[in-house]
Motif scaffolding. Sequence first.
Motif, mmCIF file in Angstrom:
data_model
loop_
_atom_site.group_PDB
_atom_site.id
_atom_site.type_symbol
_atom_site.label_atom_id
_atom_site.label_comp_id
_atom_site.label_asym_id
_atom_site.label_seq_id
_atom_site.Cartn_x
_atom_site.Cartn_y
_atom_site.Cartn_z
ATOM 1 N N MET A 1 0.779 -1.198 0.000
ATOM 2 C CA MET A 1 0.000 0.000 0.000
ATOM 3 C C MET A 1 0.826 1.271 0.000
ATOM 4 O O MET A 1 0.277 2.315 -0.290
ATOM 5 C CB MET A 1 -0.931 0.030 1.200
ATOM 6 C CG MET A 1 -2.161 -0.793 1.021
ATOM 7 S SD MET A 1 -3.410 -0.467 2.273
ATOM 8 C CE MET A 1 -2.594 -0.926 3.765
ATOM 9 N N PRO A 2 2.091 1.219 0.349
ATOM 10 C CA PRO A 2 2.830 2.478 0.401
ATOM 11 C C PRO A 2 2.837 3.183 -0.956
ATOM 12 O O PRO A 2 2.797 2.554 -1.998
ATOM 13 C CB PRO A 2 4.232 2.080 0.821
ATOM 14 C CG PRO A 2 4.335 0.618 0.662
ATOM 15 C CD PRO A 2 2.952 0.070 0.600
ATOM 16 N N PHE A 39 -8.504 6.671 -4.957
ATOM 17 C CA PHE A 39 -7.507 6.322 -3.956
ATOM 18 C C PHE A 39 -6.170 6.120 -4.647
ATOM 19 O O PHE A 39 -6.108 5.539 -5.733
ATOM 20 C CB PHE A 39 -7.890 5.026 -3.223
ATOM 21 C CG PHE A 39 -9.188 5.136 -2.490
ATOM 22 C CD1 PHE A 39 -9.276 5.833 -1.295
ATOM 23 C CD2 PHE A 39 -10.333 4.547 -3.002
ATOM 24 C CE1 PHE A 39 -10.479 5.949 -0.629
ATOM 25 C CE2 PHE A 39 -11.537 4.654 -2.335
ATOM 26 C CZ PHE A 39 -11.615 5.360 -1.139
ATOM 27 N N LEU A 40 -5.133 6.596 -4.025
ATOM 28 C CA LEU A 40 -3.776 6.411 -4.526
ATOM 29 C C LEU A 40 -3.103 5.409 -3.589
ATOM 30 O O LEU A 40 -2.769 5.738 -2.454
ATOM 31 C CB LEU A 40 -3.038 7.748 -4.546
ATOM 32 C CG LEU A 40 -1.629 7.771 -5.106
ATOM 33 C CD1 LEU A 40 -1.581 7.206 -6.525
ATOM 34 C CD2 LEU A 40 -1.073 9.184 -5.087
ATOM 35 N N LEU A 41 -2.973 4.172 -4.059
ATOM 36 C CA LEU A 41 -2.403 3.082 -3.279
ATOM 37 C C LEU A 41 -1.468 2.279 -4.173
ATOM 38 O O LEU A 41 -1.744 2.113 -5.376
ATOM 39 C CB LEU A 41 -3.504 2.157 -2.744
ATOM 40 C CG LEU A 41 -4.567 2.807 -1.869
ATOM 41 C CD1 LEU A 41 -5.783 1.920 -1.753
ATOM 42 C CD2 LEU A 41 -4.000 3.093 -0.495
ATOM 43 N N ASN A 42 -0.407 1.753 -3.602
ATOM 44 C CA ASN A 42 0.528 0.927 -4.369
ATOM 45 C C ASN A 42 0.997 1.619 -5.644
ATOM 46 O O ASN A 42 1.135 0.992 -6.694
ATOM 47 C CB ASN A 42 -0.088 -0.435 -4.707
ATOM 48 C CG ASN A 42 -0.431 -1.225 -3.464
ATOM 49 O OD1 ASN A 42 0.284 -1.174 -2.478
ATOM 50 N ND2 ASN A 42 -1.527 -1.940 -3.508
ATOM 51 N N LYS A 71 -5.164 -6.634 -0.593
ATOM 52 C CA LYS A 71 -5.612 -8.029 -0.535
ATOM 53 C C LYS A 71 -6.974 -8.113 0.143
ATOM 54 O O LYS A 71 -7.182 -7.548 1.214
ATOM 55 C CB LYS A 71 -4.589 -8.868 0.217
ATOM 56 C CG LYS A 71 -4.902 -10.333 0.216
ATOM 57 C CD LYS A 71 -3.843 -11.129 0.917
ATOM 58 C CE LYS A 71 -4.223 -12.610 0.873
ATOM 59 N NZ LYS A 71 -3.217 -13.434 1.506
ATOM 60 N N GLY A 72 -7.891 -8.797 -0.507
ATOM 61 C CA GLY A 72 -9.221 -8.989 0.041
ATOM 62 C C GLY A 72 -10.213 -7.878 -0.267
ATOM 63 O O GLY A 72 -11.385 -8.003 0.049
ATOM 64 N N ALA A 73 -9.753 -6.798 -0.889
ATOM 65 C CA ALA A 73 -10.655 -5.684 -1.217
ATOM 66 C C ALA A 73 -11.366 -5.963 -2.540
ATOM 67 O O ALA A 73 -10.870 -6.715 -3.376
ATOM 68 C CB ALA A 73 -9.868 -4.381 -1.325
#
Length: 124
Positions: A1-2, A39-42, A71-73
């Motif tokens: 996620m960073p 969303f800004l993730l990874n 994971k899982g989203a």
Amino acid sequence: MPVSPDIELFLREQLEGRVHTKRMFGGYGVYTDVKCVAFLLNDALFLRPLPEIRAYIEGTGHDLVMDGPVKGAKSYYRIDPDLWEDGDWLMGLIRTAHEVIPAPKPAAKPKAKPKKTHRESGKD
């Protein structure tokens, strides 16, 4: 996620200050006014899988990529940074999301606790 600080800065530069970001989920929420539109993730941008967003992506000749940001989203549309080079296209995508995502509901005011009377407080 960073998220790399350079990636977050690049996104804001491409959108020429028309959005702001807030830290969340180990990444960032991307906001237009009070609406969280992405969303800004990874090091990728994720948008809700809404029909209007799908139509914009496909209508502009880009491939539709579905992916879970964590994971899982549930799956969202993933927009990788190489597509951010076209700032006008990116702003059109953000504008489309802004138009179809409803405004957040106002926060409920906390209910005031009833004041205790002299008898209820146990002091006689």
